[in-house]
Scaffold this active site. Sequence first.
Site, PDB file in Angstrom:
ATOM      1  N   CYS A  54      -1.835   9.054   2.560  1.00 43.97           N
ATOM      2  CA  CYS A  54      -1.484   8.633   1.201  1.00 43.97           C
ATOM      3  C   CYS A  54      -2.602   8.901   0.211  1.00 43.97           C
ATOM      4  O   CYS A  54      -2.374   8.937  -0.989  1.00 43.97           O
ATOM      5  CB  CYS A  54      -1.118   7.156   1.182  1.00 43.97           C
ATOM      6  SG  CYS A  54      -2.483   6.078   1.616  1.00 43.97           S
TER       7      CYS A  54
ATOM      8  N   GLU B  88       0.872  -1.174   0.000  1.00 41.82           N
ATOM      9  CA  GLU B  88       0.000   0.000   0.000  1.00 41.82           C
ATOM     10  C   GLU B  88       0.909   1.224   0.000  1.00 41.82           C
ATOM     11  O   GLU B  88       1.454   1.610   1.033  1.00 41.82           O
ATOM     12  CB  GLU B  88      -0.922  -0.007   1.222  1.00 41.82           C
ATOM     13  CG  GLU B  88      -1.817  -1.234   1.315  1.00 41.82           C
ATOM     14  CD  GLU B  88      -2.753  -1.388   0.135  1.00 41.82           C
ATOM     15  OE1 GLU B  88      -2.897  -0.425  -0.650  1.00 41.82           O
ATOM     16  OE2 GLU B  88      -3.343  -2.460  -0.020  1.00 41.82           O
TER      17      GLU B  88
END
Length: 507
Positions: A220, A186
């Site tokens: 993110c 991720e």
Amino acid sequence: ENSKRFEDALAVDLGRHTVETRVSEFTGTLGEIVEAYHNVAKWSKPQAAPFDIQWFPLRPKIYKSPKGVVLIIGPFNASPRISFATTEELTYPLVCTIAIMAGAIAAGCACVIKMSEHIPTVSGLIAELFPKYMDQDLFQVINGGVPETSKVLELQWDHIVFTGSTTVGKIVASAAAKHLTPVTLELGGQNPVFLDPSYDLDVAARRLLWGRFMNVGQVCLSPNHIFIPASAQDKLVEALSRAYDSFYPEGAANSDSLSRLVSTGAFDRLQGVLEKTRGTIVKGGLAEADREGRFFPPTIVKDVKEGDSLLDAELFGPILPIVPVKDLQEGIDYTNARPHPLAAYVFTDDAKFKKYVIDNTQSGAIDVNDVCVHMTVPGLPFGGVGTSGYGAHTGKFSFDTFTHHRSSVDSPAWVDKILNFRFPPYTDKGLKQSQLIAAKIPAPRPGPGIVPAKAQKSGLLVSAQSVAVALGVLIFALGLRRALGYDGWLPPTLVALAGRFGVSLSS
């Protein structure tokens, strides 16, 4: 029971307000745990394969087996080969460890979590509480810095999940490849926003500032920059300024709704890129910045052009660049010429505008008229594509990540009467019989230069043959049951259908 302690720990490490902690950290983590708790029995049940009239007698199933011992590396774990200042990603230490572990536990895996030394209060609290609540033979926490991270990556694991930067993700993937360990990455990316100037700019401004300045941009999924036609840039700046002033009425420096950067290294990096920009700062800036307090004012910059320092890499901080473009296509071309982001955002009420962006870009996710929220919606996977990562988790997707889907058939002896052609010696008769189970190549679909094929009867004939074979198997099984004394009720439709083939199933 320990929520207040986690709120306090996150406030110490990240200066995070309780509301933000509860919304962004607790809600997601508890949601993952509760969903796994309620669904683990259903998820783990053997799954029957989709019905196939030729193969159903073999009772095909998929068994769900745990992969084994898995490693979850949380955010802010640095690498010995690079400086920490380039590795920040997703400052959600519970969502990126405990929430993911819920899927691993549901799958039946043992689990080790590697926390980061850069959030020492949170990491220490998790290490303290784990022995109290978790079986230490199955679940462990590792704290420490680069040496500890390097050491755990030398070991063999059955699956690794890493949340962090693309640079460190490559290092994790390389270490895992030595043991052929599957990895879920991720990572991050420069998440673009495509803004239709006809959309309600005040609504867009509030949502964009929330997503950009939440956790001071250390997310993110944060929108990295905004594409808008140059003619509408000033109207957007006005809307963003109104939202900015409503968020921080006493000034950003006096607001308790803003978190702090994770380190002075992060501060130095952001200061460097902001000082080099050729854009115009319209809100925020460095005047009230506090390096030792790790406070970086939320900043809006307009007139940012290609090649600017603010577009060199993912910002991962509270700076929001506005990139004026000629039209939508220019923003899409810019985005497609660079690595795929973890998310893309489009603000519009125009169905054609929305469809064009979705069809002509690639990203881990795409949200329409909002930012970041897809990660918290049950049933949606969270994951990237290309350099923003691979694999996915959340909910059932987490369970599947840590599960080996084990194919199985359970073939009865009488099937050999149907599939006898597979055994030597091979004959022409057996060859013809084998064609009954072979897939038939379909006619080409209509398209440029392709003349649509006329309807063929052969497909119907093959289907009828398959039905006849399957019906024969079924009749044989039913006949065997009757021969053994079974006198169960048979549906009249089945009796009638068998009669058409000359077989009597009536008493």
